[in-house]
Structures are given as C-alpha cells and as structure tokens.
Write an enzyme that holds these catalytic residues in place. Structure first.
Site, mmCIF file in Angstrom:
data_model
loop_
_atom_site.group_PDB
_atom_site.id
_atom_site.type_symbol
_atom_site.label_atom_id
_atom_site.label_comp_id
_atom_site.label_asym_id
_atom_site.label_seq_id
_atom_site.Cartn_x
_atom_site.Cartn_y
_atom_site.Cartn_z
ATOM 1 N N HIS A 175 35.133 46.813 11.363
ATOM 2 C CA HIS A 175 33.987 45.966 11.661
ATOM 3 C C HIS A 175 33.093 45.977 10.427
ATOM 4 C CE1 HIS A 175 30.650 44.733 14.707
ATOM 5 N NE2 HIS A 175 31.240 43.701 14.154
ATOM 6 N N HIS A 178 37.701 41.340 22.209
ATOM 7 C CA HIS A 178 36.779 41.165 21.080
ATOM 8 C C HIS A 178 36.790 42.456 20.271
ATOM 9 C CE1 HIS A 178 32.630 41.634 19.319
ATOM 10 N NE2 HIS A 178 32.963 40.455 18.830
#
Length: 585
Positions: free
Chosen positions: A162, A116
């Site tokens: 991110h 992830h």
C-alpha cells in the site's frame, strides 16, 4: 454442586409446530417412514424434487448419527429423530449449495465478490503485506483480487504494498503464484486481478512476463485491443483476467501527491465491534464537502488516477497492454462524461464510496445505465485506516458489479457482503435482478429511491437456539449463571425495506426457546438480505455477541430450517444454530 446445577444444559423439547408436523405426516403414529418424510418435505418444505430414495438417505443419516445400533434394525424416525433432522445444519440448510443461475450472460450482468487491497493482513497504514489474506479470500469465494504494484528499492523488481504507508511489502511473484494455486479452490468461475500500477515501462514489461509465465494458458488474453462485450462466467471458467489502466510511459516525475490527497483526517464511523447498523446509513447522506466542479468530483476520488505531477507520452509496454482484458480509467471531463456508454467499447470505472453517493444523488439513472454494459467498481474511502467497510447496498441498488471490501476487516457491513455471496452456491458471481438490466418506456431505469409497492411479505418464526455450550466456555457469557440470549432479526435492502426486530430475552438458558414470529413486507425482495444476530443480555456492561448470519432472501427455502451462526469474521461456528421457519405470503 450448586455451580454444576446452574450450568447444566437442559435439552429443549421439539417446538409445537414440529410436533404438529410429525403428528400429521406420521398419521398419528410414533414413527415416521421415509415415504411420510418425503411427503412432509414436498408439501410442507416445498422441496418438490425430493424422491423416496432421497428421503431414505436422510433417514439413514439421522439414524447413523443418533442410533449406531438401531440403524441396522429400523428404517423410520421417532419425534426426536425428526426434530434432530430439522435442527441439523448439514441436512436441513436454509439455502441451497449449488450454482443454479444462468452463467451465460456477459460478466457485467453479475455482482462479483470483490476484495480491496487484498494483500493487507490488517490496517491500511502499518500492517504486513502477504499472500495469506489473498489465499483466505480465494478460499471464501472472492473473485476479484486487488494488487498495488510498485518498484522495489532497487527499481529492478516489483513489490506489492500500500503505497506511501508503513506497510511491509511482499513480492508480486509470490502473490501471483498463490493466486494460481488457490484461484479455483472454492469456485470454477474466473478470477479477476485488478492492478493498481505505479511502474515504469521496463517494470511493466517484467510484470507482463511474470503474469504470462505464471498463468500460461489459463490467462484470458482478448483477441481485440478493446472488447465490445464481456464474455460470460461460463465461457471464462478456470481463467484469470487482468484489469488495469492501459499503460503510459512516464518521462519525469515532477513530484507526487498522495492518491487520497483529499481525505479528511478523522476516526472511522465504523469503529464499533459489530459495526454501525446498516439502516443508519442511507443513500441520501448530507454532503458538506461538495466539489467545485463535476470534474474534480470524479477525479479526486479515483484510486487509479495516480498521474498527478507526471508527464507522459502514449508509448507503453506493448506486452503488458496486450494482457489487459478489462480496461480501467476515466475519460477526460466530468461525471457525465465518465458515465457515457460507448457503443463499441466496454470498460471499468472506479469510484470511492463518497463519489458513488454524489454520483447516485445527481446522476442515478446514468450510473445504472452505465452498469448495464460496463463495470463499476466502488472502493472504501481513504479514512478507513482500520480496514472497516461501508454499506454495500448503495452500490448494488445502482448495478455496481465490484463493490470492493476490506476482507480482513469485520463488522455488520462485511456480514452483508458475505450474505449476498452465499447466493448461487457461493460461487462468487450473483446474477443481477432483471430490473437492473431492463430499460422501460421513455428510457426509464430502476429508481431505488422511488416508493414501490410491496411485492411479497416474508414471515419469519424464531423457534429456538442451541449449540453455544459446545462452542463457548461455560463462563464465557456469565461467570455464575447460564446466558440470557435474545435474537435480532431484520432486513437489509432498499431503504424502504430495512428494519430490525428483536425477541424477548430468555434468562439462564443455554438452549433458549423464543417461539416468536415477525413479518417483513418487501418491495425489492431480489436485493433483500435476512439479517440474524444473537446477543447475550448483560445488565451492567455491553451485551455480548453470540453469533450472526446474513442470508439472501431470494434463496431462502420455505419451511422449518436450521440457520447456522457465524462468528464476527463470518466463519461458521461448529454447533451454534437457530431453528427458524420461513414463509412467503
């Protein structure tokens, strides 16, 4: 003088069971021949395929290590040599190192080692983005790499970061090149790149070009727009697969919301250095944040559902769309619609760990049926800012292939993940047990909450430990005396199988001898993992960590075995290990 005496390492003698085995198979003599060793390996260790030449090779390796001169003059083992062999991680491992499962089933029939936010070096909010954690993950056998792709500040190039955090970006092309270079360093089986796409059609076209030029003929491009069944890992050896939502061209952004707009601010529950005990977290978590409707429950948690506040028309970058082998995204409607199995189409669905818990509580059989043909990817909740993880068993019990983990984190849940993927030679693909793929009478599927009968019992004996004096400084555990070690042994699996047991503490000893036996009745051994931890008892402070490992019970070799220990990150220590015996009854 006193200091040296207290810290002197005393070598423990072989356990009684080792002496008995040597006496039996050496037929009362002082030396064991290669033929006698072969008989011991076949009869006592259940190594039925061992030949005489294999046993001769083992004898030669032991003598080479222990007696550089004697190896030329004798070809048999003393009791101490025999004990050395049994207590050698490279000669007497607890599980095999070869791929042995059928690799010809569709990809959706396997659990897949999944990362992830694979590009993050640390926490989810402010750490650097880099290709280094991607390389590390691939070298450990991870097969699914996630990249969040965004326009750079000029809107002319693509960065990986991110989104809407303080993480520093890395160029997409750098990540792609590193994936190509290291994809198959640990396993020949396919690498899946899941893209979380925040791009305009122009940049999607640019990504298509980058991907095509970087991977060239190792890129798997499906002949049909949507597959009716996924190919097998064997068919896709040394191939790269792209998975993302099919593109839609945006007209105008009317504002944006954070993809985790529903998260509650708070401290991670998994903030302890070792992580929360897996058995403390169950499938049946009480949920106070019930959604108003099924539909919101599905969509609010989707990492890839980032269309909020934007208008689209269904024209995308055709080259980009053509590269997508595993289509992601959700159909309109609620959870029941999202879990529908379409006869002529396979796809990937993503749910957060909380959404999975809700889904399995209300639609458990639908989840399992969906995963028999389609991919289900689970990802950590948004409040795991420190890159902690969650209990993977909930996903595996319901057939989820891609239980996505923060590989740069640490803690007990990551140890379970690492343990599961030590199976099948560490190739990153573990075939799901048949009961997760079968449909019984009246369309019944496996129910992990049902009370099941015991299938088999695992007996585990913990003999002794050694090697810490080589891996740690003399004063690491105690300033003025040798350490006081104890071991914890238990099971992670379906709720009915989970348990943790503990040996007595052995005081002031670098080579503790416990000789304690434990029994573990197992209802679903196929999904069970053996958990092993060693800690050093500290009267005044928190006990010190001294090693851990996690092993798939379906792969355990019976008999007396060496169990190497790992650090908190899952990296194997050079020397610290346990001598244990495994027996199935």
């Amino acid at each position: 003088m006193c200091f040296r005496r207290k810290f002197r390492v005393v070598e423990a003698e072989p356990p009684g069971d080792v002496k008995e085995a040597f006496k039996k198979y050496a037929e009362g003599g002082t030396h064991m021949t290669a033929e006698q060793l072969r008989r011991f390996l076949v009869e006592s260790q259940s190594d039925g395929s061992v030949t005489l030449s294999d046993a001769e090779r083992i004898v030669e390796q032991v003598l080479q290590k222990r007696h550089h001169i004697a190896k030329f003059t004798r070809h048999n083992l003393t009791l101490d040599d025999f004990h050395h062999f049994l207590f050698s991680a490279d000669l007497n491992a607890p599980i095999g190192s070869q791929v042995h499962q059928d690799m010809n089933a569709p990809l959706s029939h396997y659990f897949i080692y999944t990362g992830h936010n694979s590009y993050l070096t640390g926490n989810q909010l402010s750490s650097d983005c880099s290709d280094v954690p991607i390389i590390k993950a691939l070298k450990r056998g991870v097969r699914v790499i996630e990249l969040d792709i965004w326009p750079d500040s000029t809107k002319e190039d693509v960065h990986v970061l991110h989104g809407r955090t303080l993480t520093t970006p890395v160029e997409l092309i750098k990540c792609l090149r590193s994936i190509k270079e290291h994809a198959f360093s640990a396993s020949p089986y396919p690498v899946i790149i899941t893209l979380e796409d925040h791009l305009t059609p122009d940049l999607q076209a640019k990504v298509a070009q980058m991907v095509t030029q970087t991977f060239q003929d190792i890129l798997f491009v499906p002949k049909l727009e949507s597959l009716q069944e996924f190919p097998s890992p064997e068919e896709l050896k040394y191939r790269i697969i792209i998975s993302t939502k099919p593109p839609r061209e945006y007209l105008e952004a009317k504002g944006s919301e954070d993809k985790e707009n529903n998260i509650q601010k708070g401290k991670d529950s998994d903030d302890d250095a070792w992580g929360e005990e897996p058995s403390n977290v169950t499938v049946d978590h009480e949920n106070n944040d019930k959604s108003d409707s099924e539909g919101s429950e599905v969509n609010e948690d989707d990492e890839e559902n980032n269309d909020c506040g934007q208008e689209y028309r269904p024209i995308g970058a055709p080259a980009y769309k053509h590269l997508i082998a595993i289509h992601a995204g959700k159909p309109k409607g609620g959870l029941k619609d999202a879990l529908k199995v379409e006869p002529n189409k396979v796809r990937r669905l993503s749910l957060s760990e909380q959404a999975l818990e809700k889904a399995t509580a209300s639609h458990g059989t639908d989840v399992l049926r969906f995963t028999q043909k389609n991919f289900l990817r689970i990802y950590p909740k948004g409040t795991r800012f420190n890159s902690s993880n969650y209990k993977p068993l909930i996903g595996w019990m319901h057939g989820a292939q891609m239980v996505a983990f923060n590989m740069q984190g640490y803690g007990r849940y990551l140890w379970l993940m690492q343990g599961m993927f030590r199976a099948n030679g560490g190739c990153g693909y573990v075939k799901k047990p048949d009961f997760l793929m079968n449909v019984g009478p009246n369309n019944q599927v496996f129910n992990p909450r049902a009370k099941l009968p015991v299938k088999k019992t695992l007996k585990v004996k913990v003999y002794m430990g050694d090697g810490w004096h080589l891996d740690f400084k003399q004063t690491h555990f105690d300033l003025y005396s040798p350490p006081d070690f104890y071991a914890r042994v238990g099971i992670a699996g379906v709720p009915g199988d989970e348990v943790m047991k503990k040996t007595k503490t052995k005081e002031d000893n670098w080579t503790p001898v416990w000789n304690e036996e434990f029994q573990f009745p197992l209802t679903v051994p196929e999904l069970a993992l053996l958990r092993v931890e060693v800690h050093e008892y500290d009267m005044s402070e928190k006990d010190d960590f001294a090693g851990q490992t996690c092993l798939p019970i379906s792969e355990l070799k019976p008999g007396i075995r060496t169990v190497p220990l790992c650090n908190r990150k899952g990296e194997m220590f050079s020397s610290a290990r346990l001598l244990m015996r495994f027996e199935f009854v």
